[in-house]
Design an enzyme around this catalytic site. Sequence first.
Site, PDB file in Angstrom:
ATOM      1  N   GLY A 113     -40.444-105.946 -37.325  1.00 18.91           N
ATOM      2  CA  GLY A 113     -40.373-107.137 -36.665  1.00 18.91           C
ATOM      3  C   GLY A 113     -41.192-107.457 -35.460  1.00 18.91           C
TER       4      GLY A 113
ATOM      5  N   VAL B 125     -43.620-103.370 -39.693  1.00 22.28           N
ATOM      6  CA  VAL B 125     -42.509-102.448 -39.359  1.00 22.28           C
ATOM      7  C   VAL B 125     -41.838-103.045 -38.130  1.00 22.28           C
ATOM      8  CG1 VAL B 125     -41.573-100.088 -39.014  1.00 22.28           C
ATOM      9  CG2 VAL B 125     -43.576-100.464 -40.570  1.00 22.28           C
TER      10      VAL B 125
ATOM     11  N   LYS C  89     -41.272 -99.360 -44.974  1.00 20.46           N
ATOM     12  CA  LYS C  89     -41.579 -99.252 -43.645  1.00 20.46           C
ATOM     13  C   LYS C  89     -41.354 -97.900 -43.180  1.00 20.46           C
ATOM     14  CE  LYS C  89     -39.364-103.594 -42.984  1.00 20.46           C
ATOM     15  NZ  LYS C  89     -37.994-104.512 -42.660  1.00 20.46           N
TER      16      LYS C  89
ATOM     17  N   VAL D 137     -43.012-116.655 -41.829  1.00 18.01           N
ATOM     18  CA  VAL D 137     -43.949-115.815 -40.796  1.00 18.01           C
ATOM     19  C   VAL D 137     -44.904-116.831 -40.480  1.00 18.01           C
ATOM     20  CG1 VAL D 137     -45.076-113.758 -40.420  1.00 18.01           C
ATOM     21  CG2 VAL D 137     -42.883-113.875 -41.492  1.00 18.01           C
TER      22      VAL D 137
ATOM     23  N   GLU E  79     -48.900-104.523 -37.186  1.00 20.57           N
ATOM     24  CA  GLU E  79     -47.892-104.123 -36.343  1.00 20.57           C
ATOM     25  C   GLU E  79     -46.600-105.027 -36.831  1.00 20.57           C
ATOM     26  OE1 GLU E  79     -47.664-102.144 -33.137  1.00 20.57           O
ATOM     27  OE2 GLU E  79     -45.946-102.452 -33.974  1.00 20.57           O
TER      28      GLU E  79
END
Length: 413
Positions: free
Chosen positions: A129, A127, A200, A12, A124
């Site tokens: 992606g 949850v 999530k 990420v 953001e």
Amino acid sequence: MAKIAVLGYGVVGSGTVEVFYKNKESLEKKAGQELDIKYILDVRDFDDSPYKEKFTKDFNVILNDPEVTVVAEVIGGLKPSYDFVKSSLMAGKSVVTSNKELVAAKGAEFLAIAKEKNVNFFFEASVGGGIPIIKPLHACLSANEIDEIAGILNGTTNFILTKMIRDGMDFEKALKIAQELGYAERNPSADVDGHDACRKICILASLAFGKHVYPESVHTEGITKITLEDVEYCDSSDCKIKLIGCAKREDQGKISIGVFPAVIRDESQLAGVNDVFNAILVRGDATGDVVFYGKGAGKLPTASAVVSDIVSAVKHANTSKSLTWADSAQDFIKDFGDFRCASYIRLTAKNVEVTKAVIKALFGEVTYLSRKNQPENELAFITGVMSENETVKAAEKVSDGAEILGRIRVLDY
Ligand code: HSE
């Protein structure tokens, strides 16, 4: 000029830097000012990287640099992320994160610090992606009382189940492909045992119902017990098996919440969500059902959400008031034993006719399913709606040489 620090250069983190520099010009227009990444924190060396002069191994360099106003935490896990996020907020820097484990465990604490310090804490990317869901839930749907949320919240397990359903592929092989594609968590148990989806749904439920829901309070099951036989029975009766996280407003200020594999009818908007895609159904009292759909894992979709939060944090510096929930005791969470749904049950019987009579006595009228090459002594059926406690009690009483091979809850979304 706003200066940003990115903590972590894994899947990420590297995606965040890539998206940032690819779209820098348009991001600056949206933020209303120049932007740059001043530091990238990682314990590893990246001597061949075009950004090599930005790397540091010392978090204190970032913490003590007043020019850095936004910190993007994309390391994952609780340690050292918790300390990095907390000290950044305490130092008056906004924080954005993709770290669902951290938000699910410490969200209430961080939101309170952000409020006190008048900075932002955005998540953001934690949850769904690349799917916008946090902002829509707390801003665009704020006119609603949220009655219910149900989602396919884990890309890896949805990818595995899709491979099992479509290709008859076994679990291990599908997991290996998901790992190679960069979807899976470092420890695959977090995906396949349902913990990632649990974190999530905790974040979504905390946001929707205004009180922190801790993962330890949520009944959580993964997909490791799902067999190709279950998949076939469900497929032949126009249903799919999906790992669902759901939370529902109940009477007297309580909520019910859980994560488990569920049989979903093909007409459901969630049944056609395949591969790494996620979908989140939000049932508002004014909107009715709204469904958010998109890629729930992967480098660039998740980076998209991180970078958007960076822009929001720069653009709305010194505000974090609308995104909030309170810390809480968990007494507003209903006992999972009272959760009500139908169940799919598969069993072997010594004497099928005797077992059918036992099933009727214990579960009432049920609907039998069939599959290709069904063994003569195997039965699969769907019960009526019963509470969790009633179903478990009835299943324990199945006797006369019959043995339950599996049970999957049936949901109606
Ligand atoms: N392992 C997670 C998933 C990554 O498969 O959904 C995104 O949170």
